[in-house]
Design a protein around this motif. Structure first.
Motif, mmCIF file in Angstrom:
data_model
loop_
_atom_site.group_PDB
_atom_site.id
_atom_site.type_symbol
_atom_site.label_atom_id
_atom_site.label_comp_id
_atom_site.label_asym_id
_atom_site.label_seq_id
_atom_site.Cartn_x
_atom_site.Cartn_y
_atom_site.Cartn_z
ATOM 1 N N VAL A 96 0.903 -1.148 -0.133
ATOM 2 C CA VAL A 96 -0.003 0.137 -0.001
ATOM 3 C C VAL A 96 0.940 1.154 0.147
ATOM 4 C CG1 VAL A 96 -1.795 -1.174 1.501
ATOM 5 C CG2 VAL A 96 0.043 0.026 2.592
ATOM 6 N N GLY A 97 0.462 2.300 -0.423
ATOM 7 C CA GLY A 97 1.106 3.454 -0.180
ATOM 8 C C GLY A 97 0.949 4.067 1.537
ATOM 9 N N ILE A 98 1.868 4.848 1.615
ATOM 10 C CA ILE A 98 2.018 5.388 3.229
ATOM 11 C C ILE A 98 2.276 6.801 2.909
ATOM 12 C CG2 ILE A 98 2.666 3.244 4.194
ATOM 13 C CD1 ILE A 98 5.460 4.271 4.837
ATOM 14 N N ASP A 99 2.128 7.612 4.063
ATOM 15 C CA ASP A 99 2.686 9.092 4.128
ATOM 16 C C ASP A 99 4.039 9.093 4.853
ATOM 17 O OD1 ASP A 99 1.899 8.258 6.424
ATOM 18 O OD2 ASP A 99 1.293 10.235 7.273
ATOM 19 N N MET A 100 4.599 10.065 5.150
ATOM 20 C CA MET A 100 5.897 10.225 5.536
ATOM 21 C C MET A 100 5.891 9.283 7.064
ATOM 22 S SD MET A 100 5.835 14.055 6.940
ATOM 23 C CE MET A 100 4.425 14.440 5.429
ATOM 24 N N ILE A 101 7.046 8.739 7.386
ATOM 25 C CA ILE A 101 7.230 8.488 8.776
ATOM 26 C C ILE A 101 7.888 9.648 9.586
ATOM 27 C CG2 ILE A 101 8.513 6.665 10.068
ATOM 28 C CD1 ILE A 101 7.924 4.843 8.130
ATOM 29 N N ALA A 102 7.039 10.285 10.329
ATOM 30 C CA ALA A 102 7.433 11.707 10.761
ATOM 31 C C ALA A 102 8.605 11.357 12.092
ATOM 32 C CB ALA A 102 6.281 12.599 11.247
ATOM 33 N N GLY A 103 9.418 12.119 12.350
ATOM 34 C CA GLY A 103 10.260 12.400 13.630
ATOM 35 C C GLY A 103 9.675 13.239 14.559
ATOM 36 N N PRO A 104 10.393 13.468 15.688
ATOM 37 C CA PRO A 104 9.828 14.211 16.552
ATOM 38 C C PRO A 104 9.694 15.915 15.907
ATOM 39 C CG PRO A 104 11.931 13.565 17.263
ATOM 40 C CD PRO A 104 11.474 12.830 16.095
ATOM 41 N N SER A 105 8.781 16.549 16.615
ATOM 42 C CA SER A 105 8.493 17.866 15.922
ATOM 43 C C SER A 105 9.570 18.953 16.141
ATOM 44 C CB SER A 105 7.150 18.373 16.567
ATOM 45 O OG SER A 105 6.486 19.373 15.754
ATOM 46 N N GLU A 106 9.515 19.841 15.452
ATOM 47 C CA GLU A 106 10.636 21.112 15.477
ATOM 48 C C GLU A 106 9.876 22.144 15.178
ATOM 49 O OE1 GLU A 106 12.729 18.057 12.509
ATOM 50 O OE2 GLU A 106 12.424 20.310 12.042
ATOM 51 N N ILE A 107 10.465 23.465 15.696
ATOM 52 C CA ILE A 107 10.287 24.784 15.286
ATOM 53 C C ILE A 107 11.484 25.686 15.204
ATOM 54 C CG2 ILE A 107 9.751 25.807 17.692
ATOM 55 C CD1 ILE A 107 7.308 27.496 16.455
ATOM 56 N N LEU A 108 11.399 26.575 14.340
ATOM 57 C CA LEU A 108 12.627 27.474 14.137
ATOM 58 C C LEU A 108 11.718 28.980 14.283
ATOM 59 C CD1 LEU A 108 15.375 28.630 13.605
ATOM 60 C CD2 LEU A 108 15.094 28.026 11.296
ATOM 61 N N VAL A 109 12.174 29.748 14.966
ATOM 62 C CA VAL A 109 11.561 31.046 15.148
ATOM 63 C C VAL A 109 12.720 31.973 14.663
ATOM 64 C CG1 VAL A 109 10.546 32.994 16.424
ATOM 65 C CG2 VAL A 109 9.985 30.526 16.838
ATOM 66 N N ILE A 110 12.657 33.013 13.768
ATOM 67 C CA ILE A 110 13.420 33.962 13.488
ATOM 68 C C ILE A 110 12.617 35.405 13.690
ATOM 69 C CG2 ILE A 110 14.587 35.238 11.692
ATOM 70 C CD1 ILE A 110 14.708 32.779 9.775
ATOM 71 N N ALA A 111 13.439 36.012 14.763
ATOM 72 C CA ALA A 111 12.783 37.105 15.416
ATOM 73 C C ALA A 111 13.678 38.239 15.675
ATOM 74 C CB ALA A 111 11.852 36.681 16.490
ATOM 75 N N ASP A 112 13.285 39.715 15.270
ATOM 76 C CA ASP A 112 14.336 40.506 15.627
ATOM 77 C C ASP A 112 13.642 41.172 17.143
ATOM 78 O OD1 ASP A 112 12.120 42.252 15.137
ATOM 79 O OD2 ASP A 112 12.614 42.689 13.382
ATOM 80 N N LYS A 113 14.457 42.158 17.420
ATOM 81 C CA LYS A 113 14.257 42.629 18.847
ATOM 82 C C LYS A 113 12.879 43.221 19.125
ATOM 83 C CE LYS A 113 16.998 46.918 18.516
ATOM 84 N NZ LYS A 113 16.091 47.468 17.471
ATOM 85 N N ASP A 114 12.406 43.669 17.972
ATOM 86 C CA ASP A 114 10.911 44.318 18.092
ATOM 87 C C ASP A 114 9.901 43.518 18.458
ATOM 88 O OD1 ASP A 114 12.223 46.585 17.479
ATOM 89 O OD2 ASP A 114 11.983 46.524 15.370
#
Lengths: 434, 434
Positions: A228-246
Motif C-alpha cells: 500500500v502507499g504510506i505518508d511520511m514516517i515523521a520524527g519528533p516535531s521542530e520549530i525555528l523562530v526567526i525574530a528581531d528585537k521588536d
C-alpha cells in the motif's frame, strides 16, 4: 539552559554542524515483533486482531464490535461540549477551504504531429487513517488527514483509533464525522496497520495508509509500504523562530514551548540578530516553564535540544534556516514577508508576529502534517496530492508515428531491445505500404 | 503457453485472483551486505568507494578519476553515431516539452478576515541519478530521470553510472549531456547510493536519489530513505493490452513481447472480447519468439507470467484492468479514447493501434518511470513533482487572530496542549487591551 550560539564565534561552524546532526530520537527496535504481528494478521485475520487488541489495549472485541456502531458514535459525539464542537467545525471548514485549492488539473494537448498527449488525475480508491490512542490522540490530526483525502475524492475512508481500556475520545469521533468518515475501528498498533494493508474477514484492505503513530506503527508502515502507499514516517516535531528585537520575548517564548511541550525529543530554535533579545527570550521561557502544565516534557526538550543562535543579520538567518530545513518556521520581523519569499527549505512558514505556529496546528487552513528531521529539503507536508495519482496519456496518429517512430526504433536497437523496435517497425511498414 | 482465462468460466475469479497475487520476483536478501557497505562508505569515504569499485567492477579509480573528466566525456560522446545522436536529441526535446507543463503553480489568496494564505514550490537543491551498468544501462532512463529534475530547477544534478571493467556507455554520457548533467561518477552499487546520501571527500551529498538498479541498489535506497528522498523502488515491468478483434495479431504480439524481453520476471497480459483473436495473438507471439534476439528472456516471461483473458465485453475489461492497475496499458479498440477516460488505475495509457508502448519508452514525451506491481492504485510515475516540494504559507492579521484564535485556543486546551493555547492567548490579550 539551551545552547546559546553566536555566528561570529570561531567555533560556530562546528557547533552548528553538531546542532544539525544531533540525534534526538532513539527508536526501540521493534521490527521483529512487528513482523510477527503482521504475519499473524495475514494468516489469522480478525482472530489475530482481536487477540492482539485484548493483549495490548485490554479491550475485548468481536468481529461485530471491531468498529463503532453508528449509535455508539452518536453517543460519544453527544458528549462534546458546544464550544469544542464549534471550534472543530470552524477548523474543518477552514482546512477544507485551503485544501480545495490543491486539487490538480488534468491536461491534454496536441503535439506537433497531431498526436494527443496529456495526463489525468484520479483519486486513491480507499484510504485508512491511523489515529493514536491515549494522550497523543489528536482530533486536529483526524481533520488534517481525512479532509485532504475527502477533497481528493477517496471513496472509502476508514479510521483505526485504538481505545485502550475502552476509553474513546469523543472529539476524535466528532472529527471523523466532520470529515465524512463513517467507519472507525477501535484497534491500534501494528495489528491495525496490518489489517488495513492486507484486510481481514471484517476489515477490507485499503490502498493508502496515513497518520502518525508510535514505534510499532511506524515500523509496520515501513513494512507494508509497497503493498500500500504510506505518508511520511515523521520524527519528533521542530520549530525555528526567526525574530528581531521588536518582538515580545514572551510571545516568542510560548511559541518555542508550544513545540517543546509535544515531546521530550522535540526541538525549538530561535535565531535572532540581537543577543540581548535572545537572552530575554531565554528568561521568558524559564518563567513560563515554572507554571506550564507540561513542564516535565517541555523543560527537558528545551534544555537538551533547544538553541538560541545570534546572527549578524537576517540574510545569515536565512542561510542557517535553509540548512536546518525546519518543519515549522516562524518569521517575526518587519520585513517578514520578503524574508519568507526567500526561504528555500521549510515545511510551513508562519509570517509576522500575529501568526503563532499553533494557528497552523488547528485552524489556519494549511496542513499540520509536515516534513521533520530536515526532510523539507526533499519533501512536502500532507496534501490532496497524497490521495491522487497521475495516469499519463498518449495517442499517436499515423502521421506522428511516421515522424517520430524511426527515432524510437533507433534507440530501441541501440539499447538492445529488439521487440521494442519491432513494435514500432511493424506499424511503420504497414503505413509505408499504404 | 501462457495462461488462457475466460471470464465466463466458473473458476475464473480464483484464477484471476491467482494472477493478481502471483509472486514474480525473488529478490536475494542482500540487506546485511548493503548495511555493511553503507557503514563503510560513511566512515571511510572515498577510500571505501574506491576499494568497493575495484572489488565489484574491477576498475581502479582514484579520487581524481571518480568522475569522468570533460575530455573523457567528449571522447566517449564522439563515438555515438549520427543517427543515434539525432534520435536521442529528438527524445530529449519531446520529453522536455511534456515535462515543462508539469511545473506546479504557487498560490496565494486572502481568507475571510484579511489573513494571507497560500503555498510556494521550490526545487530540491541537489539530486543524484543512478544509472545501472552493463546490459540494463539505458540512455533513455537518463533522459527520463534527469530532464524532470532539470525542468524542476534542481541546481546540482549528478549521475552515478558504474563502468564494469572500464566499459563506458557513450549513449548514456550523451544523454547526461543533453540533460544538462556535467558530473558523472563511474561508480555503482550500494557504495554509489551511500556516497550520494552521505557524501565523501570528493562526492558532495545530494538531497534526492532516483533511478533504477539491482537488488543491492534497491536495498541501499530503502536504507538511506529519510536521510534523502528516493523515487519508487520499482519491480519487474508489466504491460496490459486491451484489444478487440479489429487489430493485427502480430502488432499486439510484438507489444506483449516488448515487455517480456525486459526481464524473465516481466508480465504481459492481453484482455480481449474475442477468444479467436486471443488465440491468434498467442500464435503470433510464438512465431515472433522463434527469431527474437532476446527469446531466452522473453520466452520464459511469456510462458511463466503471460496471460490472455477473454471477457464478455469491454466494460468487463475495464473492471479487470483496474484490479490489475497496470504499469503500462494499451487500449486498441474503436472507442479507445472513451475507454481510456474511464480507467481509474494505470501508470500510463497508450491509446489506439498506432501507439505501441515502446513509443512511450523513448520518445512520446510522458515519463517511462512508472509504478509497478499494482502500485498505480496509489502512486504515479516520475515527474517534475518528484523534484519540487511545497512550503505552506500563512500570515494572520490582528483581525484574523481575533476571529479564529479563540477556536484554536479551545482545541489546544481540549488536546491538553497548554503552551499551544498560551501562544494564541498571549496575543489575544494584547489585542483586547488595545
Amino acid at each position: 539552559m539551551p545552547m546559546f550560539l553566536n555566528s561570529s564565534d570561531a567555533e560556530f561552524d562546528t557547533q552548528f554542524a553538531r546542532l544539525l546532526t544531533m540525534k534526538r530520537e532513539d527508536s526501540p527496535d521493534v521490527d521483529a515483533v512487528v513482523a510477527g504481528i503482521i504475519a499473524d494478521v495475514q494468516s489469522r485475520g480478525d482472530e489475530a486482531v482481536i487477540e492482539l487488541t485484548s493483549k495490548y489495549d485490554r479491550m475485548e472485541l468481536t468481529p461485530e464490535t471491531l468498529a463503532f456502531s453508528r449509535e455508539e458514535m452518536d453517543a460519544e459525539i453527544a458528549k462534546v461540549p458546544a464550544e469544542e464542537r464549534a471550534a472543530l467545525a470552524l477548523a474543518a471548514e477552514r482546512i477544507r477551504a485551503y485544501h480545495d485549492r490543491q486539487m490538480p488539473q488534468d491536461e491534454a494537448w496536441d503535439g506537433p504531429h497531431g498526436e494527443r498527449l496529456g495526463w489525468r488525475w484520479t483519486p486513491v480508491e480507499a484510504a485508512g487513517l491511523y489515529v493514536p490512542g491515549g494522550l497523543a490522540s489528536y482530533p486536529s490530526s483526524v481533520l488534517m488527514n481525512a479532509i485532504p483525502a475527502q477533497v481528493a475524492g477517496v471513496e472509502r475512508l476508514v479510521i483505526c483509533a485504538p481505545t485502550p481500556d475502552g476509553v474513546a475520545n469523543p472529539l476524535v469521533l466528532l472529527a471523523a464525522r466532520l470529515s465524512g468518515v463513517e467507519t472507525v475501528y477501535r484497534i491500534g498498533g501494528a495489528q491495525a496497520i496490518a489489517a488495513l494493508a492486507y484486510g481481514t474477514e471484517t476489515i477490507t484492505a485499503v490502498d493508502k495508509i496515513t497518520g502518525p503513530g508510535n514505534a510499532f506503527v511506524a515500523a509496520a508502515k515501513r513494512r507494508v509500504f509497497g503493498r500500500v502507499g504510506i505518508d511520511m514516517i515523521a520524527g519528533p516535531s521542530e520549530i525555528l523562530v526567526i525574530a528581531d528585537k521588536d518582538n515580545d520575548p514572551d510571545w516568542v517564548a510560548v511559541d518555542l514551548l508550544s513545540q517543546a511541550e509535544h515531546d521530550e525529543s522535540a526541538q525549538s530554535i530561535l535565531i535572532t540578530d540581537d543577543a540581548a533579545f535572545g537572552l530575554e527570550v531565554v528568561k521568558a521561557v524559564e518563567a513560563r516553564l515554572e507554571t506550564l502544565e507540561r513542564r516535565a516534557i517541555a523543560g527537558p526538550s528545551w534544555r537538551d535540544y533547544g538553541a538560541v543562535i545570534v546572527v549578524r543579520d537576517m540574510d545569515e538567518a536565512l542561510v542557517l534556516s535553509d540548512r536546518i530545513a525546519p518543519e515549522h518556521l516562524e518569521i517575526a520581523c518587519e520585513n517578514a514577508e520578503d524574508l519568507a519569499a526567500r526561504v528555500r527549505h521549510a515545511g510551513a512558514i508562519f509570517i509576522g508576529a500575529y501568526t503563532p505556529e499553533a494557528i497552523g496546528d488547528y485552524i489556519g487552513g494549511p496542513n499540520h502534517v509536515l516534513p521533520t528531521a530536515r526532510s523539507a529539503r526533499f519533501s512536502s507536508g500532507l496534501s490532496v496530492m497524497d490521495f491522487v495519482k497521475r495516469t499519463t496519456l498518449a495517442r499517436m496518429t499515423p502521421e506522428a508515428l511516421k515522424a517520430i517512430g524511426p527515432a524510437a526504433e533507433t534507440l530501441a536497437i541501440a539499447e538492445g531491445l529488439e521487440a521494442h523496435g519491432l513494435s514500432v517497425r511493424a506499424r511503420l511498414n504497414r503505413l509505408n505500404e499504404e
